[in-house]
Design a protein around this motif. Structure first.
Motif, PDB file in Angstrom:
ATOM      1  N   UNK A 146      87.375  29.347  18.903  1.00  0.00           N
ATOM      2  CA  UNK A 146      88.620  29.481  18.153  1.00  0.00           C
ATOM      3  C   UNK A 146      89.143  30.914  18.239  1.00  0.00           C
ATOM      4  N   UNK A 147      88.229  31.888  18.162  1.00  0.00           N
ATOM      5  CA  UNK A 147      88.627  33.295  18.276  1.00  0.00           C
ATOM      6  C   UNK A 147      89.187  33.592  19.665  1.00  0.00           C
ATOM      7  N   UNK A 148      88.559  33.040  20.684  1.00  0.00           N
ATOM      8  CA  UNK A 148      89.043  33.258  22.048  1.00  0.00           C
ATOM      9  C   UNK A 148      90.414  32.626  22.254  1.00  0.00           C
ATOM     10  N   UNK A 149      90.594  31.428  21.690  1.00  0.00           N
ATOM     11  CA  UNK A 149      91.876  30.738  21.833  1.00  0.00           C
ATOM     12  C   UNK A 149      92.992  31.517  21.144  1.00  0.00           C
ATOM     13  N   UNK A 150      92.694  32.123  20.021  1.00  0.00           N
ATOM     14  CA  UNK A 150      93.698  32.927  19.318  1.00  0.00           C
ATOM     15  C   UNK A 150      94.109  34.123  20.177  1.00  0.00           C
ATOM     16  N   UNK A 151      93.125  34.762  20.797  1.00  0.00           N
ATOM     17  CA  UNK A 151      93.417  35.918  21.642  1.00  0.00           C
ATOM     18  C   UNK A 151      94.249  35.523  22.862  1.00  0.00           C
ATOM     19  N   UNK A 152      94.016  34.302  23.353  1.00  0.00           N
ATOM     20  CA  UNK A 152      94.741  33.840  24.543  1.00  0.00           C
ATOM     21  C   UNK A 152      96.045  33.134  24.179  1.00  0.00           C
ATOM     22  N   UNK A 153      96.228  32.820  22.911  1.00  0.00           N
ATOM     23  CA  UNK A 153      97.443  32.150  22.479  1.00  0.00           C
ATOM     24  C   UNK A 153      97.391  30.648  22.610  1.00  0.00           C
ATOM     25  N   UNK A 154      96.339  30.108  23.180  1.00  0.00           N
ATOM     26  CA  UNK A 154      96.190  28.656  23.326  1.00  0.00           C
ATOM     27  C   UNK A 154      94.759  28.345  23.724  1.00  0.00           C
ATOM     28  N   UNK A 155      94.424  27.050  23.783  1.00  0.00           N
ATOM     29  CA  UNK A 155      93.102  26.617  24.213  1.00  0.00           C
ATOM     30  C   UNK A 155      93.179  26.262  25.685  1.00  0.00           C
ATOM     31  N   UNK A 156      92.815  27.187  26.577  1.00  0.00           N
ATOM     32  CA  UNK A 156      92.941  26.920  28.014  1.00  0.00           C
ATOM     33  C   UNK A 156      91.943  25.866  28.482  1.00  0.00           C
ATOM     34  N   UNK A 157      92.288  25.232  29.585  1.00  0.00           N
ATOM     35  CA  UNK A 157      91.449  24.160  30.113  1.00  0.00           C
ATOM     36  C   UNK A 157      90.066  24.664  30.506  1.00  0.00           C
ATOM     37  N   UNK A 158      89.970  25.930  30.943  1.00  0.00           N
ATOM     38  CA  UNK A 158      88.669  26.451  31.369  1.00  0.00           C
ATOM     39  C   UNK A 158      87.682  26.616  30.205  1.00  0.00           C
ATOM     40  N   UNK A 159      88.204  26.671  28.973  1.00  0.00           N
ATOM     41  CA  UNK A 159      87.324  26.746  27.805  1.00  0.00           C
ATOM     42  C   UNK A 159      87.042  25.373  27.200  1.00  0.00           C
ATOM     43  N   UNK A 160      87.813  24.387  27.620  1.00  0.00           N
ATOM     44  CA  UNK A 160      87.723  23.062  27.017  1.00  0.00           C
ATOM     45  C   UNK A 160      86.319  22.464  27.138  1.00  0.00           C
ATOM     46  N   UNK A 161      85.695  22.666  28.289  1.00  0.00           N
ATOM     47  CA  UNK A 161      84.360  22.099  28.497  1.00  0.00           C
ATOM     48  C   UNK A 161      83.328  22.623  27.509  1.00  0.00           C
ATOM     49  N   UNK A 162      83.568  23.834  26.974  1.00  0.00           N
ATOM     50  CA  UNK A 162      82.635  24.398  26.002  1.00  0.00           C
ATOM     51  C   UNK A 162      82.831  23.822  24.601  1.00  0.00           C
ATOM     52  N   UNK A 163      83.954  23.134  24.390  1.00  0.00           N
ATOM     53  CA  UNK A 163      84.248  22.561  23.072  1.00  0.00           C
ATOM     54  C   UNK A 163      83.769  21.125  22.935  1.00  0.00           C
ATOM     55  N   UNK A 164      83.754  20.395  24.050  1.00  0.00           N
ATOM     56  CA  UNK A 164      83.440  18.963  23.964  1.00  0.00           C
ATOM     57  C   UNK A 164      82.016  18.702  23.453  1.00  0.00           C
ATOM     58  N   UNK A 165      81.061  19.514  23.892  1.00  0.00           N
ATOM     59  CA  UNK A 165      79.668  19.283  23.470  1.00  0.00           C
ATOM     60  C   UNK A 165      79.501  19.453  21.960  1.00  0.00           C
ATOM     61  N   UNK A 166      79.981  20.555  21.346  1.00  0.00           N
ATOM     62  CA  UNK A 166      79.850  20.668  19.892  1.00  0.00           C
ATOM     63  C   UNK A 166      80.586  19.582  19.128  1.00  0.00           C
ATOM     64  N   UNK A 167      81.745  19.125  19.643  1.00  0.00           N
ATOM     65  CA  UNK A 167      82.479  18.050  18.966  1.00  0.00           C
ATOM     66  C   UNK A 167      81.660  16.762  19.000  1.00  0.00           C
ATOM     67  N   UNK A 168      81.064  16.463  20.148  1.00  0.00           N
ATOM     68  CA  UNK A 168      80.223  15.270  20.246  1.00  0.00           C
ATOM     69  C   UNK A 168      79.016  15.388  19.313  1.00  0.00           C
ATOM     70  N   UNK A 169      78.472  16.591  19.193  1.00  0.00           N
ATOM     71  CA  UNK A 169      77.320  16.784  18.319  1.00  0.00           C
ATOM     72  C   UNK A 169      77.709  16.603  16.857  1.00  0.00           C
ATOM     73  N   UNK A 170      78.898  17.058  16.480  1.00  0.00           N
ATOM     74  CA  UNK A 170      79.354  16.864  15.107  1.00  0.00           C
ATOM     75  C   UNK A 170      79.477  15.386  14.781  1.00  0.00           C
ATOM     76  N   UNK A 171      79.969  14.608  15.743  1.00  0.00           N
ATOM     77  CA  UNK A 171      80.085  13.166  15.521  1.00  0.00           C
ATOM     78  C   UNK A 171      78.703  12.561  15.259  1.00  0.00           C
ATOM     79  N   UNK A 172      77.689  13.025  15.986  1.00  0.00           N
ATOM     80  CA  UNK A 172      76.331  12.530  15.784  1.00  0.00           C
ATOM     81  C   UNK A 172      75.782  12.968  14.426  1.00  0.00           C
TER      82      UNK A 172
END
Length: 252
Positions: free
Chosen positions: A69-95
């Protein structure tokens, strides 16, 4: 001076005491009841351990998502190259959400079974089970409300398959990626608070469960010892009880 009680009366009294003990005493330690393949004490340990593991997992996902979230704020958006790092924690939260709900249900079941088999004279076991039921309701409301705040629904994250589809659809646009990032960042905070509360409620419930079991087992042991003392009183043994045991003496 010892008062000698007539043998037939003592036989009847001993039988009555034995019946009372069999009706009210808890099972001996070697025959502790089982829930889902584990004895009550084992189940208690498993439940506390499971919550601790979820707490650790929540801390890890919270840190990961906060960093993104901090990186996305600095970049002004959530770039696709960071997206892969978000999917794993989201899946873990669902579990974690599913596991937490399962733990709460398991503790409630253990509490209900304990109260049924051992009794609940102080009401502490039933109260603890009710507290966890309230936690589950509040937990579900928090999750639904947080997702709704970011334009998402509970159904989109109901299962692992549904979560994967939601993430895949969101990845196609910067808006979708930002939406998931913001929602997951808020959700990680909710989970950190709620799982910590689940830990507290689970420990409280399991303390009540074990205390109730211990009290009933101690009470049972005391009653059994009292019966043994009665049966082994000098001057009388079961062999002296003439058949039919408990019948009044014949008239003289």
């Amino acid at each position: 001076m010892r008062h000698h009680i007539p043998i037939p009366i003592r036989c009847a009294a001993a039988a009555a005491v034995a019946t009372l003990i069999l009706a009210s005493a808890a099972p001996p330690a070697e025959a502790v009841s089982e829930v889902a393949g584990a004895t009550f004490p084992e189940q208690v340990v498993q439940e506390v351990t499971a919550v601790e593991q979820d707490e650790q997992a929540v801390m890890q996902t919270e840190q990961q998502i906060s960093m993104l979230a901090d990186q996305a704020v600095n970049l002004g958006t959530m770039p696709l190259q960071l997206w892969g790092q978000l999917t794993a924690p989201v899946m873990q939260m669902q579990e974690i959400i599913g596991q937490a709900q399962g733990i709460s249900a398991s503790v409630q079941d253990t509490a209900a079974q304990t109260a049924y088999e051992y009794g609940d004279p102080t009401g502490s076991v039933g109260y603890a089970g009710g507290t966890l039921a309230q936690w589950t309701q509040g937990f579900n409301e928090q999750i639904t409300g947080t997702l709704h705040e970011y334009g998402l629904s509970r159904q989109q994250f109901a299962t692992s398959a549904a979560t994967e589809q939601t993430l895949q659809a969101a990845s196609r646009s910067a808006q979708g990626r930002n939406q998931i990032l913001q929602a997951s960042n808020a959700m990680s905070g909710v989970l950190a608070t709620e799982i910590a509360q689940l830990d507290t409620d689970t420990r409280t419930a399991n303390t009540a469960i074990l205390s109730d079991m211990q009290a009933r087992t101690t009470d049972s042991a005391g009653k059994q010892q009292a019966l043994q003392n009665w049966l082994h009183t000098p001057g009388w043994t079961p062999r002296q009880c003439p058949p039919p045991c408990g019948a009044p003496p014949p008239p003289k």
